[in-house]
Design a protein around this motif. Structure first.
Motif, PDB file in Angstrom:
ATOM      1  N   SER A 100       0.850  -1.192   0.000  1.00  0.00           N
ATOM      2  CA  SER A 100       0.000   0.000   0.000  1.00  0.00           C
ATOM      3  C   SER A 100       0.889   1.246   0.000  1.00  0.00           C
ATOM      4  O   SER A 100       2.091   1.170   0.281  1.00  0.00           O
ATOM      5  CB  SER A 100      -0.896   0.011   1.240  1.00  0.00           C
ATOM      6  N   LYS A 101       0.293   2.377  -0.313  1.00  0.00           N
ATOM      7  CA  LYS A 101       1.031   3.638  -0.300  1.00  0.00           C
ATOM      8  C   LYS A 101       1.614   3.896   1.091  1.00  0.00           C
ATOM      9  O   LYS A 101       2.752   4.329   1.222  1.00  0.00           O
ATOM     10  CB  LYS A 101       0.129   4.784  -0.732  1.00  0.00           C
ATOM     11  N   GLN A 102       0.848   3.597   2.116  1.00  0.00           N
ATOM     12  CA  GLN A 102       1.312   3.783   3.495  1.00  0.00           C
ATOM     13  C   GLN A 102       2.509   2.875   3.792  1.00  0.00           C
ATOM     14  O   GLN A 102       3.479   3.297   4.408  1.00  0.00           O
ATOM     15  CB  GLN A 102       0.178   3.498   4.488  1.00  0.00           C
ATOM     16  N   GLU A 103       2.444   1.623   3.352  1.00  0.00           N
ATOM     17  CA  GLU A 103       3.560   0.689   3.572  1.00  0.00           C
ATOM     18  C   GLU A 103       4.815   1.160   2.843  1.00  0.00           C
ATOM     19  O   GLU A 103       5.919   1.068   3.380  1.00  0.00           O
ATOM     20  CB  GLU A 103       3.173  -0.713   3.101  1.00  0.00           C
ATOM     21  N   THR A 105       5.582   4.245   2.122  1.00  0.00           N
ATOM     22  CA  THR A 105       6.080   5.409   2.863  1.00  0.00           C
ATOM     23  C   THR A 105       6.857   4.965   4.096  1.00  0.00           C
ATOM     24  O   THR A 105       7.946   5.479   4.374  1.00  0.00           O
ATOM     25  CB  THR A 105       4.911   6.339   3.267  1.00  0.00           C
ATOM     26  N   GLN A 106       6.331   3.984   4.815  1.00  0.00           N
ATOM     27  CA  GLN A 106       7.023   3.451   5.996  1.00  0.00           C
ATOM     28  C   GLN A 106       8.354   2.816   5.598  1.00  0.00           C
ATOM     29  O   GLN A 106       9.371   3.030   6.256  1.00  0.00           O
ATOM     30  CB  GLN A 106       6.149   2.421   6.708  1.00  0.00           C
ATOM     31  N   SER A 108      10.187   3.470   2.970  1.00  0.00           N
ATOM     32  CA  SER A 108      11.101   4.532   2.573  1.00  0.00           C
ATOM     33  C   SER A 108      11.715   5.220   3.788  1.00  0.00           C
ATOM     34  O   SER A 108      12.923   5.463   3.833  1.00  0.00           O
ATOM     35  CB  SER A 108      10.356   5.554   1.703  1.00  0.00           C
ATOM     36  N   THR A 109      10.890   5.505   4.783  1.00  0.00           N
ATOM     37  CA  THR A 109      11.373   6.143   6.011  1.00  0.00           C
ATOM     38  C   THR A 109      12.394   5.264   6.717  1.00  0.00           C
ATOM     39  O   THR A 109      13.454   5.734   7.146  1.00  0.00           O
ATOM     40  CB  THR A 109      10.194   6.458   6.955  1.00  0.00           C
TER      41      THR A 109
END
Length: 121
Positions: A100-103, A105-106, A108-109
């Motif tokens: 998912s987009k959220q995953e 982003t996580q 990448s962080t």
């Protein structure tokens, strides 16, 4: 992951990195390129000789200082790197499929934090 990348694209990750640096430069010294890629002198020479044999790069002695070898992509090499970048993009898309987009982003962080930690070592 590296082996799968090589199998899918037909090129090693270090060679891809080398070609990307060459793509960003009009011409660069072999020594500077070696430092950017982070491989030893013998490895950079081996890669460049193979790429030269494949008509992807041109090497020449610096006219200002014959101790330095200058390297640049041929026009054929420039076209090939564009194709390789597309293949790399497809590889990454397949590798990250289903996240998912959220995953993403996580992820990448977390990877950025790992890189920062490595830089501090």
């Amino acid at each position: 992951m590296t082996c799968t990348f090589e199998r899918c694209t037909g090129i090693s990750a270090s060679r891809m990195q080398l070609l990307c640096h060459l793509y960003q430069s009009e011409e660069i010294s072999q020594t500077s390129l070696q430092k950017l890629v982070g491989i030893d002198h013998a490895a950079i020479t081996r890669h460049l000789k193979q790429l030269e044999a494949e008509n992807m790069v041109i090497r020449r002695t610096s006219p200002q200082d014959n101790r330095f070898t200058l390297v640049k992509l041929t026009e054929y090499g420039r076209q090939e790197i564009l194709t390789l970048k597309q293949e790399r993009e497809q590889f990454l898309n397949l590798m990250l499929h289903g996240f998912s987009k959220q995953e993403l982003t996580q992820l990448s962080t977390m990877l950025q934090r790992i890189n920062q930690s490595i830089d501090q070592l």
